[in-house]
Design a protein around this motif. Sequence first.
Motif, short mmCIF file in Angstrom:
data_model
loop_
_atom_site.label_atom_id
_atom_site.label_comp_id
_atom_site.label_asym_id
_atom_site.label_seq_id
_atom_site.Cartn_x
_atom_site.Cartn_y
_atom_site.Cartn_z
N MET A 112 31.48 -27.73 33.28
CA MET A 112 31.21 -26.69 34.29
C MET A 112 31.33 -27.29 35.68
SD MET A 112 27.88 -24.24 34.62
CE MET A 112 27.79 -22.96 35.87
N SER A 113 32.09 -26.64 36.56
CA SER A 113 32.32 -27.19 37.90
C SER A 113 31.08 -27.05 38.77
CB SER A 113 33.49 -26.46 38.57
OG SER A 113 33.23 -25.07 38.69
N GLU A 114 30.95 -28.00 39.69
CA GLU A 114 29.81 -27.96 40.61
C GLU A 114 30.02 -26.85 41.64
OE1 GLU A 114 28.15 -32.41 41.01
OE2 GLU A 114 30.31 -32.24 41.31
N ARG A 115 28.92 -26.26 42.09
CA ARG A 115 28.97 -25.09 42.94
C ARG A 115 28.68 -25.46 44.40
NH1 ARG A 115 26.14 -24.42 38.63
NH2 ARG A 115 24.15 -24.60 39.73
N ILE A 116 29.52 -24.98 45.31
CA ILE A 116 29.37 -25.23 46.74
C ILE A 116 29.20 -23.90 47.46
CG2 ILE A 116 30.32 -26.36 48.78
CD1 ILE A 116 29.94 -28.25 46.43
N LEU A 117 28.13 -23.78 48.23
CA LEU A 117 27.92 -22.60 49.06
C LEU A 117 28.35 -22.93 50.49
CD1 LEU A 117 26.80 -19.75 49.61
CD2 LEU A 117 24.55 -20.79 49.96
N VAL A 118 29.30 -22.18 51.02
CA VAL A 118 29.78 -22.36 52.39
C VAL A 118 29.22 -21.24 53.24
CG1 VAL A 118 31.80 -22.49 53.90
CG2 VAL A 118 31.90 -23.48 51.59
N VAL A 119 28.44 -21.60 54.26
CA VAL A 119 27.89 -20.61 55.18
C VAL A 119 28.54 -20.86 56.53
CG1 VAL A 119 25.80 -19.57 56.13
CG2 VAL A 119 25.72 -20.69 53.89
N GLU A 120 29.49 -20.03 56.90
CA GLU A 120 30.33 -20.25 58.08
C GLU A 120 30.83 -18.91 58.59
OE1 GLU A 120 32.09 -21.11 61.08
OE2 GLU A 120 31.69 -23.05 60.08
N ASP A 121 30.56 -18.61 59.89
CA ASP A 121 30.95 -17.31 60.42
C ASP A 121 32.39 -17.24 60.90
OD1 ASP A 121 30.30 -19.01 62.56
OD2 ASP A 121 29.93 -17.31 63.88
N GLU A 122 33.06 -18.39 61.06
CA GLU A 122 34.49 -18.38 61.41
C GLU A 122 35.27 -18.18 60.12
OE1 GLU A 122 35.91 -21.42 64.14
OE2 GLU A 122 33.82 -21.98 64.52
N LYS A 123 35.69 -16.93 59.88
CA LYS A 123 36.24 -16.55 58.59
C LYS A 123 37.47 -17.39 58.21
CE LYS A 123 37.49 -12.49 55.86
NZ LYS A 123 38.61 -13.15 55.16
N LYS A 158 31.36 -20.31 46.86
CA LYS A 158 30.96 -19.00 47.37
C LYS A 158 30.86 -19.10 48.89
CE LYS A 158 27.48 -15.33 47.08
NZ LYS A 158 28.51 -14.31 46.78
N VAL A 159 31.47 -18.14 49.60
CA VAL A 159 31.48 -18.16 51.06
C VAL A 159 30.63 -17.01 51.60
CG1 VAL A 159 32.91 -18.04 53.13
CG2 VAL A 159 33.79 -19.17 51.09
N VAL A 160 29.79 -17.33 52.59
CA VAL A 160 28.97 -16.34 53.28
C VAL A 160 29.28 -16.47 54.77
CG1 VAL A 160 26.63 -15.65 53.87
CG2 VAL A 160 27.14 -16.37 51.55
N TYR A 161 29.58 -15.35 55.43
CA TYR A 161 29.97 -15.37 56.83
C TYR A 161 28.83 -15.02 57.78
CZ TYR A 161 34.47 -14.94 54.42
OH TYR A 161 35.54 -15.11 53.58
N ASP A 162 27.70 -14.59 57.23
CA ASP A 162 26.57 -14.12 58.04
C ASP A 162 25.31 -14.87 57.62
OD1 ASP A 162 24.31 -12.58 58.99
OD2 ASP A 162 25.68 -10.90 59.30
N GLY A 163 24.61 -15.43 58.62
CA GLY A 163 23.39 -16.17 58.31
C GLY A 163 22.34 -15.33 57.62
#
Length: 227
Positions: A1-12, A30-35
């Motif tokens: 199973m691959s390791e999971r990275i959460l990217v929190v960055e508003d510059e799409k 997983k990418v999130v654009y809003d804090g």
Amino acid sequence: MSERILVVEDEKKLADILAKYLEQSNYSVKVVYDGGEAISAYEAFQPNLILLDLMLPNVDGITICKHIRQRSIVPIVMTTAKVEEVDRLLGLELGADDYVCKPYSPREVVARVKAILRRVSFMQTPVEVQQNEGLVIDETTLFATFQSNKVSLTAVEFQLLHKLYMHPGRIYNRDQLMDSIYEDDRIVSDRTIDSHIKKVRKKLATIAPELEFIHSIYGVGYKFEHV
């Protein structure tokens, strides 16, 4: 199973490029654009590492980092366009494991992610619990325990304490300690290691308020001593 990275960055555009590079290295991203969506995304996704921008809409990276660090020791890498030294140190004071200044190369970020996850994986390999005159450190949980009291450390904090702890009485200068934490030969100021030491001391003080384990040697560096 691959390791999971959460990217929190508003510059799409930047976030999507970074996600692509991470996915090419076999990470689940997983990418999130809003804090304002970061905490719920963290709780749902349960990432192995978080790439967290400092300046975000609705909820800033500082608030998010504080919230997560109160609940978890998941590695956090802060990203920021602010280059002033105080801002570079800010994420470290909050309990982040690393920082990257913009503009950055996506390859550099992926290399940092791999290095941190390697350290975490190594620390989670079953090993004998180390103890020293009542202070116990456990690489499998990243806990430091004194008597019945325990405190959690970040991966970087634990690695720094472990370096000193395993050689009581030996004096390490800042460069030696920095080399044991970061593998990419980056150039950082002495204040960075001082920031980490301050954080570790503060945490140890919560479990042994009357004792001092890490000693400063003026003009030289730091050492760990029995108590």
